[in-house]
Motif scaffolding. Structure first.
Motif, PDB file in Angstrom:
ATOM      1  N   TYR A  69      -9.626  18.713   4.494  1.00  0.00           N
ATOM      2  CA  TYR A  69      -8.074  18.622   4.709  1.00  0.00           C
ATOM      3  C   TYR A  69      -7.919  17.919   6.093  1.00  0.00           C
ATOM      4  CZ  TYR A  69      -6.854  20.748   0.228  1.00  0.00           C
ATOM      5  OH  TYR A  69      -6.653  21.067  -1.140  1.00  0.00           O
ATOM      6  N   ALA A  70      -8.826  18.604   6.882  1.00  0.00           N
ATOM      7  CA  ALA A  70      -8.548  18.183   8.450  1.00  0.00           C
ATOM      8  C   ALA A  70      -9.113  16.204   8.327  1.00  0.00           C
ATOM      9  CB  ALA A  70      -9.472  18.792   9.256  1.00  0.00           C
ATOM     10  N   ARG A  71     -10.044  16.112   7.527  1.00  0.00           N
ATOM     11  CA  ARG A  71     -10.242  14.817   7.569  1.00  0.00           C
ATOM     12  C   ARG A  71      -9.490  13.783   6.890  1.00  0.00           C
ATOM     13  NH1 ARG A  71     -16.399  13.508   5.502  1.00  0.00           N
ATOM     14  NH2 ARG A  71     -16.402  11.266   5.445  1.00  0.00           N
ATOM     15  N   LEU A 128      -5.149   9.759   7.806  1.00  0.00           N
ATOM     16  CA  LEU A 128      -3.856   9.317   7.802  1.00  0.00           C
ATOM     17  C   LEU A 128      -3.096   9.081   9.002  1.00  0.00           C
ATOM     18  CD1 LEU A 128      -2.929  11.526   4.566  1.00  0.00           C
ATOM     19  CD2 LEU A 128      -3.299   9.120   4.501  1.00  0.00           C
ATOM     20  N   ASP A 129      -3.874   9.889  10.008  1.00  0.00           N
ATOM     21  CA  ASP A 129      -3.201   9.882  11.371  1.00  0.00           C
ATOM     22  C   ASP A 129      -2.000  10.669  11.477  1.00  0.00           C
ATOM     23  OD1 ASP A 129      -3.252   9.504  14.000  1.00  0.00           O
ATOM     24  OD2 ASP A 129      -2.327   7.686  13.975  1.00  0.00           O
ATOM     25  N   VAL A 130      -1.940  11.730  10.685  1.00  0.00           N
ATOM     26  CA  VAL A 130      -0.830  12.836  10.741  1.00  0.00           C
ATOM     27  C   VAL A 130      -1.411  14.169  11.259  1.00  0.00           C
ATOM     28  CG1 VAL A 130       0.550  11.492   9.028  1.00  0.00           C
ATOM     29  CG2 VAL A 130      -1.091  13.347   8.448  1.00  0.00           C
ATOM     30  N   LYS A 131      -0.342  15.093  11.692  1.00  0.00           N
ATOM     31  CA  LYS A 131      -0.804  16.434  12.041  1.00  0.00           C
ATOM     32  C   LYS A 131      -0.706  17.182  10.640  1.00  0.00           C
ATOM     33  CE  LYS A 131       1.841  16.562  16.288  1.00  0.00           C
ATOM     34  NZ  LYS A 131       2.968  15.918  16.159  1.00  0.00           N
ATOM     35  N   PRO A 132      -1.386  18.198  10.461  1.00  0.00           N
ATOM     36  CA  PRO A 132      -1.436  18.949   9.248  1.00  0.00           C
ATOM     37  C   PRO A 132      -0.042  19.648   9.013  1.00  0.00           C
ATOM     38  CG  PRO A 132      -3.373  19.718  10.741  1.00  0.00           C
ATOM     39  CD  PRO A 132      -2.488  18.656  11.650  1.00  0.00           C
ATOM     40  N   GLN A 133       0.702  19.697  10.069  1.00  0.00           N
ATOM     41  CA  GLN A 133       1.844  20.315   9.768  1.00  0.00           C
ATOM     42  C   GLN A 133       3.138  19.224   9.443  1.00  0.00           C
ATOM     43  OE1 GLN A 133       0.252  20.446  12.663  1.00  0.00           O
ATOM     44  NE2 GLN A 133       0.068  22.701  12.776  1.00  0.00           N
ATOM     45  N   GLU A 134       2.540  18.122   9.133  1.00  0.00           N
ATOM     46  CA  GLU A 134       3.336  16.902   8.659  1.00  0.00           C
ATOM     47  C   GLU A 134       3.003  16.895   7.218  1.00  0.00           C
ATOM     48  OE1 GLU A 134       4.000  14.407  12.676  1.00  0.00           O
ATOM     49  OE2 GLU A 134       2.300  14.217  11.868  1.00  0.00           O
ATOM     50  N   VAL A 135       2.095  17.418   6.708  1.00  0.00           N
ATOM     51  CA  VAL A 135       1.528  17.570   5.257  1.00  0.00           C
ATOM     52  C   VAL A 135       1.932  18.705   4.444  1.00  0.00           C
ATOM     53  CG1 VAL A 135      -0.098  16.761   3.645  1.00  0.00           C
ATOM     54  CG2 VAL A 135      -0.127  15.965   6.127  1.00  0.00           C
ATOM     55  N   ILE A 136       2.667  18.329   3.215  1.00  0.00           N
ATOM     56  CA  ILE A 136       2.787  19.302   2.069  1.00  0.00           C
ATOM     57  C   ILE A 136       1.503  19.047   1.030  1.00  0.00           C
ATOM     58  CG2 ILE A 136       4.383  20.285   0.317  1.00  0.00           C
ATOM     59  CD1 ILE A 136       6.713  20.000   2.311  1.00  0.00           C
ATOM     60  N   HIS A 137       0.716  19.990   0.872  1.00  0.00           N
ATOM     61  CA  HIS A 137      -0.187  19.857  -0.296  1.00  0.00           C
ATOM     62  C   HIS A 137       0.334  20.845  -1.432  1.00  0.00           C
ATOM     63  CE1 HIS A 137      -3.914  19.160  -2.627  1.00  0.00           C
ATOM     64  NE2 HIS A 137      -3.860  20.501  -2.449  1.00  0.00           N
ATOM     65  N   ILE A 138       0.073  20.426  -2.473  1.00  0.00           N
ATOM     66  CA  ILE A 138       0.421  21.043  -3.673  1.00  0.00           C
ATOM     67  C   ILE A 138      -0.675  20.906  -4.812  1.00  0.00           C
ATOM     68  CG2 ILE A 138       1.964  21.433  -5.502  1.00  0.00           C
ATOM     69  CD1 ILE A 138       3.866  19.603  -3.775  1.00  0.00           C
ATOM     70  N   GLY A 139      -1.320  22.202  -5.294  1.00  0.00           N
ATOM     71  CA  GLY A 139      -2.136  22.342  -6.129  1.00  0.00           C
ATOM     72  C   GLY A 139      -2.247  23.628  -6.757  1.00  0.00           C
ATOM     73  N   ASP A 160      -6.354  24.784  -2.963  1.00  0.00           N
ATOM     74  CA  ASP A 160      -5.434  24.193  -2.857  1.00  0.00           C
ATOM     75  C   ASP A 160      -4.139  24.793  -1.921  1.00  0.00           C
ATOM     76  OD1 ASP A 160      -5.695  21.896  -4.364  1.00  0.00           O
ATOM     77  OD2 ASP A 160      -5.626  23.147  -6.132  1.00  0.00           O
ATOM     78  N   PHE A 161      -4.444  26.034  -1.841  1.00  0.00           N
ATOM     79  CA  PHE A 161      -3.431  26.822  -1.032  1.00  0.00           C
ATOM     80  C   PHE A 161      -3.944  27.413   0.502  1.00  0.00           C
ATOM     81  CE2 PHE A 161      -0.783  30.638  -0.147  1.00  0.00           C
ATOM     82  CZ  PHE A 161       0.296  29.940  -0.072  1.00  0.00           C
ATOM     83  N   ILE A 162      -5.090  28.407   0.147  1.00  0.00           N
ATOM     84  CA  ILE A 162      -5.739  29.114   1.367  1.00  0.00           C
ATOM     85  C   ILE A 162      -6.271  28.223   2.346  1.00  0.00           C
ATOM     86  CG2 ILE A 162      -7.410  30.601   2.204  1.00  0.00           C
ATOM     87  CD1 ILE A 162      -5.095  32.009   0.754  1.00  0.00           C
ATOM     88  N   ASN A 163      -7.212  27.134   1.818  1.00  0.00           N
ATOM     89  CA  ASN A 163      -7.912  26.132   2.660  1.00  0.00           C
ATOM     90  C   ASN A 163      -7.179  25.255   3.513  1.00  0.00           C
ATOM     91  OD1 ASN A 163     -10.124  27.484   2.190  1.00  0.00           O
ATOM     92  ND2 ASN A 163     -11.010  25.969   0.824  1.00  0.00           N
ATOM     93  N   PRO A 164      -6.026  24.450   2.900  1.00  0.00           N
ATOM     94  CA  PRO A 164      -5.139  23.690   3.475  1.00  0.00           C
ATOM     95  C   PRO A 164      -4.232  24.483   4.618  1.00  0.00           C
ATOM     96  CG  PRO A 164      -4.315  23.965   1.398  1.00  0.00           C
ATOM     97  CD  PRO A 164      -5.849  24.271   1.468  1.00  0.00           C
ATOM     98  N   ARG A 165      -4.083  25.465   4.173  1.00  0.00           N
ATOM     99  CA  ARG A 165      -3.031  26.386   5.223  1.00  0.00           C
ATOM    100  C   ARG A 165      -3.919  27.032   6.400  1.00  0.00           C
ATOM    101  NH1 ARG A 165       2.121  28.128   4.425  1.00  0.00           N
ATOM    102  NH2 ARG A 165       2.770  27.298   2.722  1.00  0.00           N
ATOM    103  N   LYS A 166      -5.170  26.989   6.208  1.00  0.00           N
ATOM    104  CA  LYS A 166      -6.161  27.410   7.218  1.00  0.00           C
ATOM    105  C   LYS A 166      -5.949  26.318   8.579  1.00  0.00           C
ATOM    106  CE  LYS A 166     -10.071  29.710   5.318  1.00  0.00           C
ATOM    107  NZ  LYS A 166     -11.208  29.224   4.410  1.00  0.00           N
ATOM    108  N   ILE A 167      -5.479  25.170   8.193  1.00  0.00           N
ATOM    109  CA  ILE A 167      -5.594  24.194   9.338  1.00  0.00           C
ATOM    110  C   ILE A 167      -4.004  23.822   9.677  1.00  0.00           C
ATOM    111  CG2 ILE A 167      -7.893  23.312   8.843  1.00  0.00           C
ATOM    112  CD1 ILE A 167      -6.147  20.758   7.723  1.00  0.00           C
ATOM    113  N   GLY A 168      -3.265  24.687   9.032  1.00  0.00           N
ATOM    114  CA  GLY A 168      -1.922  24.255   9.540  1.00  0.00           C
ATOM    115  C   GLY A 168      -0.923  23.576   8.513  1.00  0.00           C
ATOM    116  N   MET A 169      -1.547  23.306   7.377  1.00  0.00           N
ATOM    117  CA  MET A 169      -0.748  22.243   6.352  1.00  0.00           C
ATOM    118  C   MET A 169       0.094  23.216   5.706  1.00  0.00           C
ATOM    119  SD  MET A 169      -3.862  19.838   4.833  1.00  0.00           S
ATOM    120  CE  MET A 169      -2.901  18.621   3.625  1.00  0.00           C
TER     121      MET A 169
END
Ligand SMILES: [Mg+2]
Length: 228
Positions: free
Chosen positions: A162-164, A169-180, A186-195
């Motif tokens: 997710y960091a990659r 995309l040249d965005v901060k994790p906080q600027e992304v919403i992931h859904i899965g 799809d939930f724990i791992n993206p949240r680990k980096i602040g998504m």
């Protein structure tokens, strides 16, 4: 405005990207299951002159030997070669094209988000060829498609994956919403980096869910994301 509303508005204004998982999120598992559990054993049965049941056992045993933690597991061409099958990936995919089911609400949700100016991407564990073939009718909505297995050589969607994605995309994790629909990938791992992540539990709508998870971030279909 209440404190909660204020925070929600602030979060919404900061969002630039919506990222979606594929299997179980945009499309049902039918097509993928047919390819692996019907198409390949069937072709193997024909080649070896075995019953389907016998061929299925053989194929399944080989799948299990590799296991989902190895990259080969995800590569259809590897398996076609391994079993010495003459059917091509394209033929196999076309055979089960009718099994592809894009969930009902998907297209309208993607259209709304796109019209509101968000960048839409796919972040999936599946190999690129599976993603492309299954989401063909809705591919126009997506700016980028990221496959953990094909693009990053990873077998699971890790926080590094997710960091990659954010980096590219040249965005901060906080600027992304992931859904899965996978609690960890799809939930724990993206949240680990602040998504911002939402866990999709399609079963919960039909009252069959035994989930005790935090309701605030659980949705039962994609249209609920528009209310959040
Ligand atoms: Mg999934």
């Amino acid at each position: 405005m209440s404190q909660k509303k204020l925070i929600q508005t602030r979060v919404r204004n900061a969002i630039k990207v919506f990222s979606f998982d594929v299997d179980g999120t945009l499309v049902s598992h039918g097509f993928v299951d047919c390819v692996w559990l019907q198409g390949i054993p069937e072709a193997y049965a024909e080649k070896e002159g075995l019953s389907f049941e016998h061929a299925f056992e053989c194929v399944k045993k080989e799948y299990d030997k590799i296991g989902e933690n190895r990259i080969e597991w995800y590569k259809i061409d590897y398996w076609l070669r391994k079993f010495g099958l003459s059917i091509t990936r394209e033929e196999l995919f076309r055979k089960y094209e009718g099994e592809i089911k894009i969930y009902e609400e998907v297209e309208s949700v993607l259209r709304v988000l796109k019209e509101e100016g968000y960048l839409l991407v796919v972040s999936s564990n599946a190999a690129t060829e599976f993603i492309d073939f299954q989401i063909h009718p809705i591919k126009k909505f997506f700016s980028r498609i990221f496959s953990a297995t094909s693009d990053c050589g990873e077998v699971k969607k890790s926080n590094a994956f997710y960091a990659r994605v954010c980096g590219i995309l040249d965005v901060k994790p906080q600027e992304v919403i992931h859904i899965g629909d996978h609690w960890v990938f799809d939930f724990i791992n993206p949240r680990k980096i602040g998504m911002n992540a939402y866990y999709l539990d399609r079963k919960s709508k039909r009252g069959r869910s035994v989930s005790v998870k935090n309701d605030e971030f659980v949705i039962s279909d994609l249209s609920e994301i528009l209310d959040k």
